[in-house]
Design a protein around this motif. Structure first.
Motif, PDB file in Angstrom:
ATOM      1  N   ARG A 136      65.434  32.012 -20.514  1.00  0.00           N
ATOM      2  CA  ARG A 136      66.043  32.589 -19.309  1.00  0.00           C
ATOM      3  C   ARG A 136      65.449  31.893 -18.104  1.00  0.00           C
ATOM      4  NH1 ARG A 136      65.015  37.331 -15.822  1.00  0.00           N
ATOM      5  NH2 ARG A 136      62.977  37.684 -16.730  1.00  0.00           N
ATOM      6  N   MET A 137      66.250  31.769 -17.052  1.00  0.00           N
ATOM      7  CA  MET A 137      65.736  31.230 -15.785  1.00  0.00           C
ATOM      8  C   MET A 137      66.004  32.275 -14.702  1.00  0.00           C
ATOM      9  SD  MET A 137      66.874  27.233 -15.757  1.00  0.00           S
ATOM     10  CE  MET A 137      68.550  27.410 -16.336  1.00  0.00           C
ATOM     11  N   PHE A 138      65.156  32.279 -13.672  1.00  0.00           N
ATOM     12  CA  PHE A 138      65.376  33.215 -12.567  1.00  0.00           C
ATOM     13  C   PHE A 138      66.569  32.760 -11.734  1.00  0.00           C
ATOM     14  CE2 PHE A 138      60.522  33.434 -12.700  1.00  0.00           C
ATOM     15  CZ  PHE A 138      60.484  34.612 -13.435  1.00  0.00           C
ATOM     16  N   LYS A 139      67.431  33.710 -11.412  1.00  0.00           N
ATOM     17  CA  LYS A 139      68.540  33.432 -10.488  1.00  0.00           C
ATOM     18  C   LYS A 139      68.210  34.067  -9.141  1.00  0.00           C
ATOM     19  CE  LYS A 139      72.268  33.102 -13.853  1.00  0.00           C
ATOM     20  NZ  LYS A 139      72.111  31.678 -13.969  1.00  0.00           N
ATOM     21  N   GLU A 140      68.855  33.544  -8.093  1.00  0.00           N
ATOM     22  CA  GLU A 140      68.544  33.985  -6.733  1.00  0.00           C
ATOM     23  C   GLU A 140      68.640  35.493  -6.553  1.00  0.00           C
ATOM     24  OE1 GLU A 140      70.308  31.339  -7.462  1.00  0.00           O
ATOM     25  OE2 GLU A 140      69.688  29.664  -6.202  1.00  0.00           O
ATOM     26  N   ASP A 141      69.624  36.121  -7.224  1.00  0.00           N
ATOM     27  CA  ASP A 141      69.797  37.557  -6.978  1.00  0.00           C
ATOM     28  C   ASP A 141      69.131  38.433  -8.045  1.00  0.00           C
ATOM     29  OD1 ASP A 141      71.513  36.844  -8.925  1.00  0.00           O
ATOM     30  OD2 ASP A 141      73.354  37.507  -7.919  1.00  0.00           O
ATOM     31  N   ASP A 142      68.259  37.852  -8.870  1.00  0.00           N
ATOM     32  CA  ASP A 142      67.468  38.682  -9.784  1.00  0.00           C
ATOM     33  C   ASP A 142      66.576  39.632  -8.977  1.00  0.00           C
ATOM     34  OD1 ASP A 142      68.518  37.422 -11.950  1.00  0.00           O
ATOM     35  OD2 ASP A 142      66.690  36.381 -12.573  1.00  0.00           O
ATOM     36  N   ALA A 143      66.256  40.762  -9.589  1.00  0.00           N
ATOM     37  CA  ALA A 143      65.364  41.714  -8.916  1.00  0.00           C
ATOM     38  C   ALA A 143      63.965  41.121  -8.800  1.00  0.00           C
ATOM     39  CB  ALA A 143      65.309  43.009  -9.711  1.00  0.00           C
ATOM     40  N   TYR A 144      63.289  41.411  -7.708  1.00  0.00           N
ATOM     41  CA  TYR A 144      61.896  40.977  -7.567  1.00  0.00           C
ATOM     42  C   TYR A 144      61.015  41.864  -8.438  1.00  0.00           C
ATOM     43  CZ  TYR A 144      63.537  38.634  -3.282  1.00  0.00           C
ATOM     44  OH  TYR A 144      64.207  37.856  -2.381  1.00  0.00           O
ATOM     45  N   PRO A 271      37.557  32.525 -17.858  1.00  0.00           N
ATOM     46  CA  PRO A 271      38.461  33.657 -18.152  1.00  0.00           C
ATOM     47  C   PRO A 271      39.720  33.565 -17.289  1.00  0.00           C
ATOM     48  CG  PRO A 271      36.211  34.417 -17.744  1.00  0.00           C
ATOM     49  CD  PRO A 271      36.235  32.966 -17.401  1.00  0.00           C
ATOM     50  N   ASP A 272      40.833  34.067 -17.842  1.00  0.00           N
ATOM     51  CA  ASP A 272      42.070  34.088 -17.051  1.00  0.00           C
ATOM     52  C   ASP A 272      41.850  34.863 -15.768  1.00  0.00           C
ATOM     53  OD1 ASP A 272      43.535  32.699 -18.886  1.00  0.00           O
ATOM     54  OD2 ASP A 272      44.330  34.479 -19.894  1.00  0.00           O
ATOM     55  N   ARG A 273      42.555  34.434 -14.714  1.00  0.00           N
ATOM     56  CA  ARG A 273      42.549  35.285 -13.515  1.00  0.00           C
ATOM     57  C   ARG A 273      43.225  36.603 -13.876  1.00  0.00           C
ATOM     58  NH1 ARG A 273      47.314  32.335 -11.032  1.00  0.00           N
ATOM     59  NH2 ARG A 273      45.872  31.069  -9.844  1.00  0.00           N
ATOM     60  N   LEU A 274      42.901  37.665 -13.172  1.00  0.00           N
ATOM     61  CA  LEU A 274      43.574  38.940 -13.427  1.00  0.00           C
ATOM     62  C   LEU A 274      45.073  38.711 -13.234  1.00  0.00           C
ATOM     63  CD1 LEU A 274      41.185  41.335 -11.431  1.00  0.00           C
ATOM     64  CD2 LEU A 274      41.149  40.814 -13.875  1.00  0.00           C
ATOM     65  N   GLN A 275      45.863  39.257 -14.148  1.00  0.00           N
ATOM     66  CA  GLN A 275      47.324  39.046 -14.107  1.00  0.00           C
ATOM     67  C   GLN A 275      47.665  37.554 -13.950  1.00  0.00           C
ATOM     68  OE1 GLN A 275      49.729  40.950 -15.134  1.00  0.00           O
ATOM     69  NE2 GLN A 275      51.105  39.250 -14.771  1.00  0.00           N
ATOM     70  N   HIS A 276      47.276  36.793 -14.964  1.00  0.00           N
ATOM     71  CA  HIS A 276      47.578  35.362 -14.972  1.00  0.00           C
ATOM     72  C   HIS A 276      49.001  35.197 -15.510  1.00  0.00           C
ATOM     73  CE1 HIS A 276      46.631  31.179 -16.880  1.00  0.00           C
ATOM     74  NE2 HIS A 276      47.203  31.051 -15.712  1.00  0.00           N
ATOM     75  N   ASP A 277      49.984  35.158 -14.607  1.00  0.00           N
ATOM     76  CA  ASP A 277      51.391  35.082 -15.031  1.00  0.00           C
ATOM     77  C   ASP A 277      51.586  33.922 -16.009  1.00  0.00           C
ATOM     78  OD1 ASP A 277      52.046  37.234 -13.447  1.00  0.00           O
ATOM     79  OD2 ASP A 277      53.011  36.061 -11.872  1.00  0.00           O
ATOM     80  N   LYS A 278      52.382  34.184 -17.043  1.00  0.00           N
ATOM     81  CA  LYS A 278      52.521  33.176 -18.103  1.00  0.00           C
ATOM     82  C   LYS A 278      53.367  31.987 -17.653  1.00  0.00           C
ATOM     83  CE  LYS A 278      52.431  36.581 -21.858  1.00  0.00           C
ATOM     84  NZ  LYS A 278      52.772  37.833 -21.118  1.00  0.00           N
ATOM     85  N   ARG A 279      54.436  32.304 -16.934  1.00  0.00           N
ATOM     86  CA  ARG A 279      55.436  31.253 -16.728  1.00  0.00           C
ATOM     87  C   ARG A 279      56.462  31.693 -15.693  1.00  0.00           C
ATOM     88  NH1 ARG A 279      60.117  30.579 -20.751  1.00  0.00           N
ATOM     89  NH2 ARG A 279      61.073  28.702 -19.906  1.00  0.00           N
ATOM     90  N   TYR A 280      56.988  30.715 -14.935  1.00  0.00           N
ATOM     91  CA  TYR A 280      58.138  30.969 -14.044  1.00  0.00           C
ATOM     92  C   TYR A 280      59.108  29.809 -14.246  1.00  0.00           C
ATOM     93  CZ  TYR A 280      54.004  32.777 -11.468  1.00  0.00           C
ATOM     94  OH  TYR A 280      52.817  33.353 -11.104  1.00  0.00           O
ATOM     95  N   LEU A 281      60.401  30.068 -14.128  1.00  0.00           N
ATOM     96  CA  LEU A 281      61.372  28.962 -14.185  1.00  0.00           C
ATOM     97  C   LEU A 281      62.600  29.357 -13.375  1.00  0.00           C
ATOM     98  CD1 LEU A 281      62.028  26.183 -15.424  1.00  0.00           C
ATOM     99  CD2 LEU A 281      63.070  27.379 -17.360  1.00  0.00           C
ATOM    100  N   LEU A 282      62.960  28.479 -12.430  1.00  0.00           N
ATOM    101  CA  LEU A 282      64.069  28.774 -11.519  1.00  0.00           C
ATOM    102  C   LEU A 282      65.361  28.131 -12.008  1.00  0.00           C
ATOM    103  CD1 LEU A 282      62.156  28.007  -8.210  1.00  0.00           C
ATOM    104  CD2 LEU A 282      63.044  30.267  -8.875  1.00  0.00           C
TER     105      LEU A 282
END
Ligand SMILES: NC(=O)c1ccc[n+]([C@@H]2O[C@H](COP(=O)([O-])OP(=O)(O)OC[C@H]3O[C@@H](n4cnc5c(N)ncnc54)[C@H](O)[C@@H]3O)[C@@H](O)[C@H]2O)c1
Length: 340
Positions: A136-144, A271-282
């Motif tokens: 899945r990729m993020f679309k402009e109108d996806d919820a934040y 150690p990972d930063r707190l809430q180390h987001d796994k991935r983003y893709l636009l």
């Protein structure tokens, strides 16, 4: 056109100003920046005597100063922000003050000055995180769905920007961009911190979950996307600026070490930063189809060139890394090296 660029002494803002002066001979650019630890006028030494360029020191949260600076301005581009996730964990308050309240004050000033465009720089990180195997990729109108103080402050700012569009009919546009790389990036972000540490034969700190990945874009491709949005983008719309090129932290570390001819043993895990987001893709379909934008800089070439830029400009990054930075770095990373 007369443009006011906030945060123009930072990484992306300074590259954007250089890009704009080079590509728009008749335009004038005012750089409005409060010069936090991340703001550095050395980033623009080559243009400081250009008669089309002017620097004004000021906070985006200071209505009077920014309103005065906006006299005669046509377009505002808002880069100013606290931009480092790790620091947002240490002090969330400053992120809300600058990124949310500061953006609102800037909008109020721009409304009062009746600018013809307010372009706001946002990030892929407002959409939350993707699973490593998610198709899945993020679309402009996806919820934040922001998960860190930095991400939440950027998502909140986006809501304020759109509120000014809907309520006051302000001519706003917005862009969500992927991870930028290029010259003049403050050496707390992954490519310059790995590169400059490796150049000094110091350990490079990889978060333990080093297969987490990011989508990468060269800062000049980002500048060109903003240019197209300012000229041809639709008012009240947001555009994703992504390349679909993803690299894990491990791959970035390997690229830095191989480019510089440094040994693998410099890799150290923290150690990972707190809430180390796994991935983003636009999903960049909208900007590609509506505005004809495509990235021009290939990742391998662009990243190697960037790494070599840091190698060839040691005075620049050694200045950045002196003083308060060292204390921050020691407290945040150095203490944790070897604990995982
Ligand atoms: N770096 C990335 O990969 C990336 C990706 C997507 C979006 N963004 C967004 O792009 C923008 C620029 O990011 P960057 O990496 O260049 O950041 P940066 O930290 O390098 O620069 C931020 C600049 O803003 C200035 N600033 C901070 N607070 C200010 C205030 N209150 N008033 C005036 N100036 C202030 C700083 O002095 C600095 O010059 C930010 O809005 C960030 O959220 C960054």
């Amino acid at each position: 056109m007369k443009m006011l660029v906030t945060g123009g002494a930072g990484f992306i803002g300074s590259n954007f100003i250089r890009y704009w002066l080079l590509n728009h001979a008749d335009d004038a650019v005012m750089n409005y920046d409060t010069l936090t630890y991340a703001g550095n006028l050395e980033n623009l030494r080559d243009v400081e005597h250009d008669p089309r360029y002017r620097f004004v020191k000021g906070d985006i949260g200071d209505f009077q100063t920014v309103r005065e600076a906006m006299d005669g301005i046509d377009v505002v581009v808002n880069f100013a922000a606290e931009s480092h996730n790790d620091r947002g964990i240490l002090d969330p308050g400053i992120f809300v003050r600058t990124n949310v309240l500061g953006t609102q004050v800037l909008l109020a000033a721009a409304k009062d000055a009746k600018v013809s465009r307010f372009h706001h720089i946002s990030t892929c990180e407002v959409f939350g995180e993707l699973e490593l195997n998610e198709d899945r990729m993020f679309k402009e109108d996806d919820a934040y769905q922001p998960k860190t103080p930095y991400n939440a402050s950027k998502a909140s700012a986006n809501h304020v920007v759109m509120a000014y569009f809907h309520t006051f009919k302000m001519p706003v546009t917005m862009s969500h961009c992927a991870n930028n790389y290029g010259p003049y990036q403050f050496p707390e972000k992954v490519i310059p911190v790995f590169t400059t540490n490796a150049l000094e034969d110091k350990p490079i700190p990889l978060f333990k979950s080093s297969l987490h990945r990011r989508e990468w874009i060269h800062v000049d491709d980002h500048a060109r996307a903003i240019d197209l949005i300012i000229h041809n983008g639709k008012i009240g719309e947001a555009y994703n600026v992504g390349t679909r090129v993803e690299k894990s932290v491990e791959e970035i570390a390997d690229l830095v070490l191989s480019t510089l001819g440094k040994p693998q043993r410099l890799k150290m895990y923290v150690p990972d930063r707190l809430q180390h987001d796994k991935r983003y893709l636009l999903d960049p379909t909208k900007i590609r189809e509506e505005l004809g934008w495509e990235p021009r800089v290939g990742f391998e070439d662009g990243a190697r060139e960037t790494i070599l830029w840091y190698r060839d400009n040691p005075t620049w990054w050694k200045n950045c890394k002196s003083g308060a930075y060292q204390t921050y770095y020691d407290n945040y990373y150095n203490k944790q090296i070897g604990t995982v």
